[in-house]
Design an enzyme around this catalytic site. Structure first.
Site, short mmCIF file in Angstrom:
data_model
loop_
_atom_site.label_atom_id
_atom_site.label_comp_id
_atom_site.label_asym_id
_atom_site.label_seq_id
_atom_site.Cartn_x
_atom_site.Cartn_y
_atom_site.Cartn_z
CD GLU A 82 -33.03 46.15 38.49
OE1 GLU A 82 -32.86 45.24 37.66
OE2 GLU A 82 -34.09 46.33 39.10
CE LYS A 260 -35.62 42.92 35.69
NZ LYS A 260 -35.04 43.78 36.72
CG ASP A 276 -24.88 31.06 27.05
OD1 ASP A 276 -25.66 32.02 27.08
OD2 ASP A 276 -24.68 30.36 26.04
CG HIS A 374 -35.82 49.69 42.70
ND1 HIS A 374 -35.67 50.33 41.51
CD2 HIS A 374 -35.36 48.44 42.53
CE1 HIS A 374 -35.16 49.48 40.64
NE2 HIS A 374 -34.96 48.32 41.24
P1 NAD Z 1 -16.26 23.70 26.35
O1 NAD Z 1 -16.38 22.93 25.10
O2 NAD Z 1 -15.36 24.90 26.36
O3 NAD Z 1 -15.82 22.77 27.57
C1 NAD Z 1 -16.40 21.53 27.83
C2 NAD Z 1 -15.36 20.45 27.66
O4 NAD Z 1 -14.44 20.43 28.74
C3 NAD Z 1 -15.97 19.07 27.67
O5 NAD Z 1 -16.47 18.74 26.40
C4 NAD Z 1 -14.82 18.17 28.13
O6 NAD Z 1 -14.10 17.70 27.03
C5 NAD Z 1 -13.93 19.13 28.93
N1 NAD Z 1 -13.91 18.81 30.38
C6 NAD Z 1 -12.82 18.65 31.16
N2 NAD Z 1 -13.13 18.37 32.42
C7 NAD Z 1 -14.49 18.38 32.49
C8 NAD Z 1 -15.44 18.19 33.55
N3 NAD Z 1 -15.07 17.95 34.82
N4 NAD Z 1 -16.74 18.27 33.27
C9 NAD Z 1 -17.16 18.57 32.00
N5 NAD Z 1 -16.31 18.73 30.96
C10 NAD Z 1 -14.98 18.66 31.20
O7 NAD Z 1 -17.65 24.28 26.85
P2 NAD Z 1 -19.14 23.74 26.88
O8 NAD Z 1 -19.56 23.79 28.31
O9 NAD Z 1 -19.32 22.47 26.13
O10 NAD Z 1 -19.90 24.89 26.07
C11 NAD Z 1 -20.22 26.11 26.69
C12 NAD Z 1 -20.12 27.23 25.69
O11 NAD Z 1 -21.00 27.00 24.59
C13 NAD Z 1 -20.57 28.53 26.30
O12 NAD Z 1 -19.58 29.51 26.06
C14 NAD Z 1 -21.84 28.88 25.51
O13 NAD Z 1 -22.01 30.26 25.41
C15 NAD Z 1 -21.60 28.24 24.19
N6 NAD Z 1 -22.74 27.91 23.32
C16 NAD Z 1 -24.05 27.93 23.75
C17 NAD Z 1 -25.08 27.60 22.88
C18 NAD Z 1 -26.50 27.58 23.38
O14 NAD Z 1 -26.74 27.64 24.57
N7 NAD Z 1 -27.50 27.48 22.53
C19 NAD Z 1 -24.78 27.24 21.58
C20 NAD Z 1 -23.44 27.20 21.17
C21 NAD Z 1 -22.42 27.52 22.04
#
Ligand code: NAD
Length: 425
Positions: A82, A260, A276, A374
């Site tokens: 946009e 928005k 996400d 805009h």
């Molecule tokens: P991930 O599992 O890829 O990474 C998180 C992991 O990284 C942690 O569980 C931990 O083991 C590790 N880690 C290492 N150093 C860390 C630190 N300093 N802090 C935190 N963790 C650390 O990702 P995630 O963040 O658990 O999940 C995000 C993904 O899930 C996104 O891609 C999202 O789109 C997807 N998702 C979203 C939904 C929803 O929002 N409803 C549902 C399902 C999946």
């Protein structure tokens, strides 16, 4: 009749999939070649990010400047389709700079995992039993993610609700997980899944859903700023902005557009850093409606000096680890440009950007109206849509701006006129 049924489509190579779609949609070779251009995302990475990949699509990557947040200067990467969002953010950031910039604070990164339990005769009694076993359940959850626990995160607490639903009462267990620098959905989902069988044992009920809640109301960012009346153009503008906010606070039709505007900034940074963004949108709007009425996420008031003061509070579940943040090479560059060291710092920047974006929109609305700025930027887009290329884009846009007629029909007329003049020559 064409069929969209392609058995085993996902097993094909990217090129084989593309060929099938070229045939299905009668794409030209030129169009297929455009899809084959992967730019700064290499095909192998694209192919593992999502399913059924047949190509890639580029978006402009811009930076908003002038941001002073918590007394630190930030250049903010933005990816968005946009026009005027980046210019507006930079402009508002400049206005806030004069009085010390924007301040923002993120709460602890606590996400909620929900476990739904049905078929429990005595849900309130079983609530007590679940709470009595809290330590055990937290241990099971934490056993799933030793890395998260090692960095100071992990499942910290558990809440139990009994809710009424169209299918009768159900127990909903909330697992509260400190996800540190991750967005946390995968981590939380794994934990919720792991505690589910134990909850079934404790309640005798049946667990269906085990999933994160996107109403991340325990992971908030708060941002606030003072804008001097002089930099806004006087107390009249301050009043106009406060009236604009008041309108949003009283009317959900306006509040949706108000929010928005905030999300214009938040999502642009989210796209640049591969967050996400659906989770951010869902969380923001659910939070805006948490009282049962949809409200603006920000508040604009006039202080004792006649200056404008703004504040914003919204969920900000973002990560700098996990998800796609470390997969897309450009997202890594975006984080480097931002220079954020933690997810909390990223959340604070994004909250501040949301507030600035909101300020820019309200200032424009309260003064010259949103269309002028805009539409002037939009004029170039219309020219391109009408078939202009190269120098003709600016020529057509400039004429439309001078005439004050920034419309597609006029763009088409002008492009046709220029092109026929060129052929005659
Ligand atoms: P991930 O599992 O890829 O990474 C998180 C992991 O990284 C942690 O569980 C931990 O083991 C590790 N880690 C290492 N150093 C860390 C630190 N300093 N802090 C935190 N963790 C650390 O990702 P995630 O963040 O658990 O999940 C995000 C993904 O899930 C996104 O891609 C999202 O789109 C997807 N998702 C979203 C939904 C929803 O929002 N409803 C549902 C399902 C999946």
């Amino acid at each position: 009749m064409k069929s969209s049924r392609f058995p085993g489509f996902y097993k094909l190579s990217m090129e084989e999939r593309l060929k099938k779609i070229v045939e299905f949609a009668s794409l030209t070779e030129e169009e297929a070649n455009l899809l084959r251009k992967f730019g700064n995302l290499d095909p192998k990475t694209a192919d593992i990010m999502i399913e059924n990949v047949i190509g890639a699509m580029s978006y402009p990557f811009a930076v908003a400047v002038n941001f002073l947040i918590n007394k630190k200067d930030y250049v903010v990467p933005m990816v968005i389709e946009e026009t005027s969002v980046v210019a507006a953010a930079s402009h508002a950031a400049k206005l806030t700079r004069e009085s010390g910039g924007i301040f923002a604070r993120a709460t602890a990164p606590i996400m909620i995992g929900q476990v739904q339990v049905v078929n429990v005769r005595d849900p309130f009694y079983k609530k007590m039993i679940i709470l009595e076993n809290k330590d055990h359940l937290l241990k099971i959850a934490n056993d799933q993610d030793p890395i998260l626990v090692k960095v100071g995160g992990g499942a910290k607490d558990l809440e139990v609700r009994v809710i009424d639903s169209p299918k009768g009462p159900m127990i909903v267990v909330h697992l509260l997980v400190d996800v540190r620098d991750a967005m946390g959905a995968n981590a939380v989902n794994r934990m919720a899944e792991a505690i589910a069988p134990y909850i079934e044992d404790l309640t005798g009920g049946k667990v269906y859903l085990r999933i994160i809640s996107n109403l991340a109301d325990k992971r908030l960012v708060r941002a606030w700023t003072v804008v001097k009346k002089e930099v806004l153009g006087g107390e009249d503008v301050v009043d106009g902005i406060v009236y604009a906010w008041s309108f949003a606070a009283a009317d959900p039709y306006r509040a949706a557009t108000h929010n928005k505007g905030i999300m214009n900034g938040v999502i642009a940074v989210a796209l640049a850093t591969c967050q996400d963004h659906r989770a951010l949108e869902a969380g923001a709007h659910a939070y805006a409606a948490r009282t049962g009425r949809y409200l603006p996420l920000s508040v604009w008031e006039k202080n004792e000096n006649g200056d404008l003061v703004g504040s914003l509070e919204m969920p900000m579940p973002v990560g700098i680890i996990g998800g796609a943040t470390k997969v897309h090479p450009v997202a890594k560059i975006a984080l480097k440009i931002l220079g954020v060291r933690t997810a909390a710092e990223l959340a604070e920047v994004m909250g501040a950007v949301g507030l600035a974006q909101n300020l820019a929109a309200l200032k424009a609305l309260a003064t010259e109206g949103i269309s002028r700025g805009h539409m002037e930027l939009h004029a170039r887009n219309l020219a391109i849509m009408a078939g202009a290329t190269g120098d003709l884009v600016d020529k057509v846009a400039e004429i439309m701006i001078t005439e004050g007629k920034i419309r597609f029909d006029r763009a088409k007329e002008l492009v046709e006129q220029f092109l026929s003049e060129k052929t005659l020559k």
